[in-house]
Enzyme design. Structure first.
Site, PDB file in Angstrom:
ATOM      1  N   ALA A 212       0.619  -1.186  -0.023  1.00  0.00           N
ATOM      2  CA  ALA A 212      -0.100   0.377   0.162  1.00  0.00           C
ATOM      3  C   ALA A 212       1.137   1.098  -0.150  1.00  0.00           C
ATOM      4  O   ALA A 212       1.678   1.453   0.795  1.00  0.00           O
ATOM      5  CB  ALA A 212      -0.721   0.452   1.745  1.00  0.00           C
TER       6      ALA A 212
ATOM      7  N   LYS B  86       8.294   4.869  15.871  1.00  0.00           N
ATOM      8  CA  LYS B  86       8.307   5.196  17.043  1.00  0.00           C
ATOM      9  C   LYS B  86       8.522   5.768  17.100  1.00  0.00           C
ATOM     10  O   LYS B  86       7.781   6.280  18.331  1.00  0.00           O
ATOM     11  CB  LYS B  86      10.668   5.460  17.014  1.00  0.00           C
ATOM     12  CG  LYS B  86      10.853   6.950  16.539  1.00  0.00           C
ATOM     13  CD  LYS B  86      11.831   6.020  15.063  1.00  0.00           C
ATOM     14  CE  LYS B  86      12.164   6.911  14.420  1.00  0.00           C
ATOM     15  NZ  LYS B  86      13.028   6.617  13.260  1.00  0.00           N
TER      16      LYS B  86
ATOM     17  N   GLY C 196      23.119  13.735   3.594  1.00  0.00           N
ATOM     18  CA  GLY C 196      21.854  13.555   4.026  1.00  0.00           C
ATOM     19  C   GLY C 196      21.498  12.759   4.903  1.00  0.00           C
ATOM     20  O   GLY C 196      20.731  12.407   5.212  1.00  0.00           O
TER      21      GLY C 196
ATOM     22  N   ASP D 142      13.062  12.726  18.641  1.00  0.00           N
ATOM     23  CA  ASP D 142      13.216  11.423  18.216  1.00  0.00           C
ATOM     24  C   ASP D 142      13.939  10.857  18.561  1.00  0.00           C
ATOM     25  O   ASP D 142      13.631   9.199  19.868  1.00  0.00           O
ATOM     26  CB  ASP D 142      14.246  11.104  16.696  1.00  0.00           C
ATOM     27  CG  ASP D 142      14.727   9.974  16.237  1.00  0.00           C
ATOM     28  OD1 ASP D 142      13.570   9.619  15.594  1.00  0.00           O
ATOM     29  OD2 ASP D 142      15.854   9.483  16.611  1.00  0.00           O
TER      30      ASP D 142
ATOM     31  N   LYS E  16      12.548   7.128  21.981  1.00  0.00           N
ATOM     32  CA  LYS E  16      12.913   5.651  21.477  1.00  0.00           C
ATOM     33  C   LYS E  16      13.645   5.650  23.222  1.00  0.00           C
ATOM     34  O   LYS E  16      14.016   4.073  23.867  1.00  0.00           O
ATOM     35  CB  LYS E  16      14.001   6.022  20.451  1.00  0.00           C
ATOM     36  CG  LYS E  16      14.564   5.424  19.272  1.00  0.00           C
ATOM     37  CD  LYS E  16      15.107   6.209  18.305  1.00  0.00           C
ATOM     38  CE  LYS E  16      14.913   6.248  16.691  1.00  0.00           C
ATOM     39  NZ  LYS E  16      16.419   6.563  16.069  1.00  0.00           N
TER      40      LYS E  16
ATOM     41  N   GLY F 123      19.072   3.843   8.011  1.00  0.00           N
ATOM     42  CA  GLY F 123      19.032   3.372   6.520  1.00  0.00           C
ATOM     43  C   GLY F 123      18.464   2.562   6.248  1.00  0.00           C
ATOM     44  O   GLY F 123      17.867   1.272   6.784  1.00  0.00           O
TER      45      GLY F 123
HETATM   46  P1  NAP Z   1       9.943   7.035   3.756  1.00  0.00           P
HETATM   47  O1  NAP Z   1      10.664   6.863   3.109  1.00  0.00           O
HETATM   48  O2  NAP Z   1       8.657   8.225   3.797  1.00  0.00           O
HETATM   49  O3  NAP Z   1       8.314   6.534   3.047  1.00  0.00           O
HETATM   50  C1  NAP Z   1       6.573   6.185   3.402  1.00  0.00           C
HETATM   51  C2  NAP Z   1       5.914   5.115   2.625  1.00  0.00           C
HETATM   52  O4  NAP Z   1       4.787   5.578   3.353  1.00  0.00           O
HETATM   53  C3  NAP Z   1       6.249   5.595   1.132  1.00  0.00           C
HETATM   54  O5  NAP Z   1       6.353   4.753  -0.125  1.00  0.00           O
HETATM   55  C4  NAP Z   1       4.733   6.431   0.903  1.00  0.00           C
HETATM   56  O6  NAP Z   1       3.910   6.032  -0.424  1.00  0.00           O
HETATM   57  C5  NAP Z   1       3.802   5.362   2.095  1.00  0.00           C
HETATM   58  N1  NAP Z   1       2.748   6.242   2.606  1.00  0.00           N
HETATM   59  C6  NAP Z   1       2.975   7.412   3.708  1.00  0.00           C
HETATM   60  N2  NAP Z   1       1.553   7.461   3.189  1.00  0.00           N
HETATM   61  C7  NAP Z   1       1.083   6.586   3.362  1.00  0.00           C
HETATM   62  C8  NAP Z   1      -0.404   6.782   3.242  1.00  0.00           C
HETATM   63  N3  NAP Z   1      -1.439   7.526   4.528  1.00  0.00           N
HETATM   64  N4  NAP Z   1      -1.115   5.849   2.837  1.00  0.00           N
HETATM   65  C9  NAP Z   1      -0.269   4.878   2.029  1.00  0.00           C
HETATM   66  N5  NAP Z   1       0.737   5.309   1.769  1.00  0.00           N
HETATM   67  C10 NAP Z   1       1.507   5.784   2.446  1.00  0.00           C
HETATM   68  O7  NAP Z   1       9.836   6.632   5.252  1.00  0.00           O
HETATM   69  P2  NAP Z   1      10.939   5.283   5.816  1.00  0.00           P
HETATM   70  O8  NAP Z   1      11.838   6.241   5.651  1.00  0.00           O
HETATM   71  O9  NAP Z   1      11.086   4.513   4.772  1.00  0.00           O
HETATM   72  O10 NAP Z   1      10.682   4.692   7.028  1.00  0.00           O
HETATM   73  C11 NAP Z   1       9.100   4.241   6.922  1.00  0.00           C
HETATM   74  C12 NAP Z   1       9.058   4.202   8.884  1.00  0.00           C
HETATM   75  O11 NAP Z   1      10.062   3.433   9.445  1.00  0.00           O
HETATM   76  C13 NAP Z   1       9.224   5.539  10.011  1.00  0.00           C
HETATM   77  O12 NAP Z   1       8.158   5.304  10.774  1.00  0.00           O
HETATM   78  C14 NAP Z   1      10.142   5.581  10.647  1.00  0.00           C
HETATM   79  O13 NAP Z   1      10.756   5.998  11.584  1.00  0.00           O
HETATM   80  C15 NAP Z   1      10.696   4.148  10.873  1.00  0.00           C
HETATM   81  N6  NAP Z   1      12.114   4.009  10.476  1.00  0.00           N
HETATM   82  C16 NAP Z   1      12.744   4.229   8.955  1.00  0.00           C
HETATM   83  C17 NAP Z   1      14.656   4.817   9.514  1.00  0.00           C
HETATM   84  C18 NAP Z   1      15.152   5.040   8.391  1.00  0.00           C
HETATM   85  O14 NAP Z   1      16.254   4.463   8.220  1.00  0.00           O
HETATM   86  N7  NAP Z   1      14.741   5.295   6.842  1.00  0.00           N
HETATM   87  C19 NAP Z   1      14.886   3.804  10.521  1.00  0.00           C
HETATM   88  C20 NAP Z   1      14.371   2.653  11.351  1.00  0.00           C
HETATM   89  C21 NAP Z   1      12.953   3.614  11.547  1.00  0.00           C
HETATM   90  P3  NAP Z   1       4.813   7.174  -1.577  1.00  0.00           P
HETATM   91  O15 NAP Z   1       5.575   6.427  -1.676  1.00  0.00           O
HETATM   92  O16 NAP Z   1       3.275   6.292  -2.686  1.00  0.00           O
HETATM   93  O17 NAP Z   1       4.868   8.654  -1.188  1.00  0.00           O
END
Ligand code: NAP
Length: 438
Positions: A46, A106, A188, A202, A206, A308
């Site tokens: 989704a 988180k 980045g 943040d 945690k 990452g």
């Molecule tokens: P991201 O790159 O912003 O990706 C979010 C995804 O969710 C996108 O594919 C987006 O769709 C989709 N999305 C957002 N709102 C939506 C909605 N209302 N309905 C349907 N789809 C929706 O996020 P991320 O960096 O992968 O992080 C994801 C989670 O993991 C977060 O909770 C974050 O805190 C956690 N996390 C991330 C990291 C990291 O390193 N990035 C590390 C630890 C934890 P579209 O692509 O179509 O916009």
């Protein structure tokens, strides 16, 4: 050979982490099936925009905007959308339908974790969130399972890579906070809006999760005392370095006895001086680490990449296989225990050492007056160092005084700092920071 059963896996979100999770689920399907005892079939993904370009090539027919329907038909749901809604409603819906849920969210756990945990308990299914704290580092399962037979007394964590990168830059190059932040953004490591990282929010989310699992009691964000790194100056870092310390943003959860003899847990996030020989002082750049002290195990340290897409996907997949194994074997397993019932203590209950930087007049007797004032307030001094500066233009000499105290209460320290400010020989109090690990 008997045919393995198939478990349907719904993925919510296909961003940095979700795309890597989808890739691994498809590429490593056979290995995951062998380890799980069931085939993990990605039933759909989704997203908001089904036509968006993704980091990974994935079958287009997997994508949908109808997350509700996807969740209702899944055995396991992975939530990697982030944010509060619709993530919260979709997780609750999945749990009510009897699906196990894996999330890295988180922010949602810190804000409304108890509602989710209760729903998982009620439904008898597993809610796992290893990726929510320190990315790839296996830390929640070791706390919950491997240390279940021990008593954790203290957790010190570097759990935000952005702030560790900034402080490390300041320490290694002498840069000011604003310049180190700009460099982190260029590479980045920091978002365009870095507030959640640099203000400590943040890390506080945690800290609440780490404290809850470590002390078998639910701690929420409002139980966490939180200070960020925006006021840490290059001068603070240089002075700390000179005295043999490094400044880190630490998430701390520790068991304490308050002034009335009652036991409780202090959960806090703040810039902290650590001796350079402390294991956490060696955590450089955007890396994360969690240092645990337990009654029987002693000291343990967990180190690795805290963010990452691919590293975080590793933690998500670990949770997924673990949840799927439980479905195969039967039984829900436990996500957390909440039998500790220890109160969260206010920051006033914390006894810690402090580092104080003072700009003082270079006059005879100043050191003695300051030492006497500290003694009158009941705060004893462990280290006192003076450096003399001469202003090239005015030729006026001033002295920089750096003091490290023995353990003192927040109240005693605050009263001492106020009293020091009142001395006519004090030009300014340049910094007040807490010290751990001495
Ligand atoms: P991201 O790159 O912003 O990706 C979010 C995804 O969710 C996108 O594919 C987006 O769709 C989709 N999305 C957002 N709102 C939506 C909605 N209302 N309905 C349907 N789809 C929706 O996020 P991320 O960096 O992968 O992080 C994801 C989670 O993991 C977060 O909770 C974050 O805190 C956690 N996390 C991330 C990291 C990291 O390193 N990035 C590390 C630890 C934890 P579209 O692509 O179509 O916009």
């Amino acid at each position: 050979m008997t045919e393995l059963r198939t478990l349907k896996v719904a993925l919510l979100g296909c961003g940095n982490v979700g795309a890597q999770v989808a890739r691994i689920l498809i590429e490593d399907a056979d290995a995951l099936a062998a380890r799980t005892g069931a085939r993990l079939q990605l039933s759909g993904i989704a997203v908001r925009n089904v036509n968006a370009k993704r980091d990974v090539d994935l079958p287009q027919d997997l994508f949908t905007t109808d997350a509700d329907t996807l969740v209702k038909d899944a055995d396991l749901v992975i939530e990697l959308m982030g944010g509060i809604e619709p993530a919260r409603t979709l997780i609750l819906s999945a749990l009510r339908n009897g699906a196990c849920v894996v999330t890295g969210n988180k922010a949602l756990l810190a804000q409304d974790g108890p509602t989710l945990y209760e729903e998982a308990d009620k439904a008898g299914v597993q809610l796992s969130y290893e990726a929510a704290v320190a990315g790839a580092i296996p830390i929640l399962r070791p706390i919950r399972d491997s240390l279940a037979g021990d008593r954790i007394t203290r957790v010190l964590g570097i759990v935000n890579g952005t702030t560790n990168f900034i402080l490390d830059q300041m320490d290694s190059t002498g840069a000011q906070f604003a310049d180190a932040l700009a460099e982190a953004q260029r590479l980045g490591y920091a978002e365009a809006d870095p507030t959640a990282d640099v203000e400590g929010h943040d890390a506080a989310a945690k800290a609440a999760i780490l404290a809850s699992l470590s002390f078998h009691t639910r701690f929420a964000l409002e139980n966490v005392h939180c200070e960020g790194i925006t006021s840490v100056s290059a001068a603070d870092i240089a002075a700390a370095k000179d005295a043999g310390f490094v400044i880190k943003l630490l998430a701390i959860a520790e068991k304490l006895t308050d002034a009335d003899g009652g036991e409780g847990v202090s959960v806090r996030v703040h810039p902290t001086l650590l001796p350079r020989e402390h294991p956490l002082a060696a955590v450089r750049g955007a890396f994360n680490a969690v240092f645990i002290e337990a009654e029987n195990a002693g000291e343990l340290m967990f180190y690795g990449q805290g963010a990452g897409g691919t590293p975080t996907a590793s933690a998500v997949l670990g949770d997924l296989v673990s949840a799927a194994r439980r479905i195969v074997l039967g039984g829900p397993g436990r996500t957390e225990t909440t039998t500790g019932h220890v109160p969260a203590l206010p920051i006033d209950a914390v006894m810690t050492s402090y580092y104080i930087g003072l700009d003082v007049a270079d006059q005879p007797g100043v050191l003695a007056r300051i030492a006497q004032l500290f003694a009158e307030q009941g705060v004893s001094i462990e280290i006192m160092r003076q450096t003399i500066h001469r202003d090239a233009e005015s030729n006026v000499e001033s002295a920089e005084l750096r003091i490290v105290t023995h353990r003192a209460s927040e109240a005693a320290l605050a009263a001492t700092v106020e009293a020091v400010k009142g001395l006519d020989v004090i030009n300014s109090v340049t910094s007040v920071l807490r010290v751990e690990g001495v």
